[in-house]
Scaffold this active site. Sequence first.
Site, PDB file in Angstrom:
ATOM      1  N   LYS A 113       3.848  15.808  19.465  1.00 58.71           N
ATOM      2  CA  LYS A 113       4.372  14.991  18.746  1.00 58.71           C
ATOM      3  C   LYS A 113       6.010  15.582  18.997  1.00 58.71           C
ATOM      4  CE  LYS A 113       4.050  11.852  15.338  1.00 58.71           C
ATOM      5  NZ  LYS A 113       2.688  11.222  15.246  1.00 58.71           N
TER       6      LYS A 113
HETATM    7  N1  GLU Z   1       2.769   7.671  16.216  1.00 57.86           N
HETATM    8  C1  GLU Z   1       1.330   7.148  16.319  1.00 57.86           C
HETATM    9  C2  GLU Z   1       0.502   8.027  15.680  1.00 57.86           C
HETATM   10  O1  GLU Z   1       0.842   8.999  14.760  1.00 57.86           O
HETATM   11  C3  GLU Z   1       0.938   6.876  17.743  1.00 57.86           C
HETATM   12  C4  GLU Z   1       0.907   7.876  18.808  1.00 57.86           C
HETATM   13  C5  GLU Z   1       0.705   7.330  20.028  1.00 57.86           C
HETATM   14  O2  GLU Z   1       0.248   6.420  20.404  1.00 57.86           O
HETATM   15  O3  GLU Z   1       0.799   8.427  21.125  1.00 57.86           O
HETATM   16  O4  GLU Z   1      -0.742   8.042  16.031  1.00 57.86           O
END
Ligand code: GLU
Length: 423
Positions: A113
């Site tokens: 993240k």
């Molecule tokens: N931000 C989204 C999540 O929390 C998608 C992450 C992604 O597609 O890599 O799952």
Amino acid sequence: MDDSSTKITETTNSFEIAKQQLQIVADAMDLNPGVHEILKRPQRELTVNFPVKMDDGSIQEFTGYRVHHNLARGPAKGGIRFHPETEIDEVRALALWMTIKCAVVNIPFGGAKGGVACDPQKLSSGELERLTRRYTSEISILLGPDKDIPAPDVGTNGQIMAWLMDTYSQQVGHTVPAVVTGKPLAIGGSEGRVEATGRGVVTVAREALLASGGQLPDSRIVVQGFGNVGGAAAALFFRSGAKVIAVSDVNGALFNPKGIDILALQAYQRETKTLIGFPGAEPIPTEDFLTTPCDLLIPAALQNQITAANAPHIKARFVIEGANGPTTPPADIILRENGVTVVPDVLANAGGVTVSYFEWVQSLQSFFWSENEVNSKLESIMVKAFQQVQAAAKRHSCDLRTAAYIVGVSRVADAIQARGIYP
Ligand code: GLU
């Protein structure tokens, strides 16, 4: 990061919450203590402080992060969040949840993240572009289509992913579409990605209802958040014949016991940039919103919304977590005691990263799929994951969050053990 004593207590620190959840599953599945230690901490974290030239000529300093939680199952995958309250522990928790989430839907990624502490609403488009490009440049030592593939999260979107893709491509000297997902179709994005998280939420909601003898049509639904996840989910619920009786965003909440016309509300929001004043529903106080009696409550905004304080008053049959981390561990216990079934974030909102996986595969192959292909592949992955989690819940006589963690953590543990500890 002293985590030697993890107790189930109420906290708003997301990383403490993630570690509490890990502790619960470690106890439930008798997790190898060495693997537990590995999963308690991110593998690597990068903090970057960087300047951005503002429109008025001043220089403003920003802080950003990119955290790789665990890479045993594949390259690092996870969104980038632009939010004023973003800080390292939030990003660590979100990265840990991505490790579990990717494993629950069995896609070949590790968890990551990123985030920048900023308020994107207060930045001009030029400032947002310069901030995105500089942040991308600062974290580019981690990025790459086979290393770390970001995506949108709270406060970011396809345009920001396009700037990220362009910045990375300029640095390496050639176009690399597979370095990011959630990008616009014009540069190799995938059909169906924008609404994928909402679609996955609706799919698991339908499966959860079916498993208890219910069905979507005529179910009463409350959706907190009307952004990429909540808005898309509400529209799909509405289309399926369910009654979306209440919705909210940061500005306020709306209620209509007969059901809100979500397509009309989306059109109103596109025009006015707010839900407030929509003629097809009554405004209600946001304090009462989450305790509206309903069949399905969909928290699709931020973390720590359902806490020990309001959990006793939740009058839903199911909580389907569209957001990451909306329920604290003590709230989980209260909901369970009150007979409310929680379908956890790592399963319920995994549709987004699942279609990100499809987008990454399409970008790597330069061969693109139709929206129907994307949606039907998403449907089978979500249904299979739901069934596997439900089977684990039966096997271990536990709630769905613990079951989802058992499924996810087992897969990560198998990968760690198969690869061995280097050197
Ligand atoms: N931000 C989204 C999540 O929390 C998608 C992450 C992604 O597609 O890599 O799952």
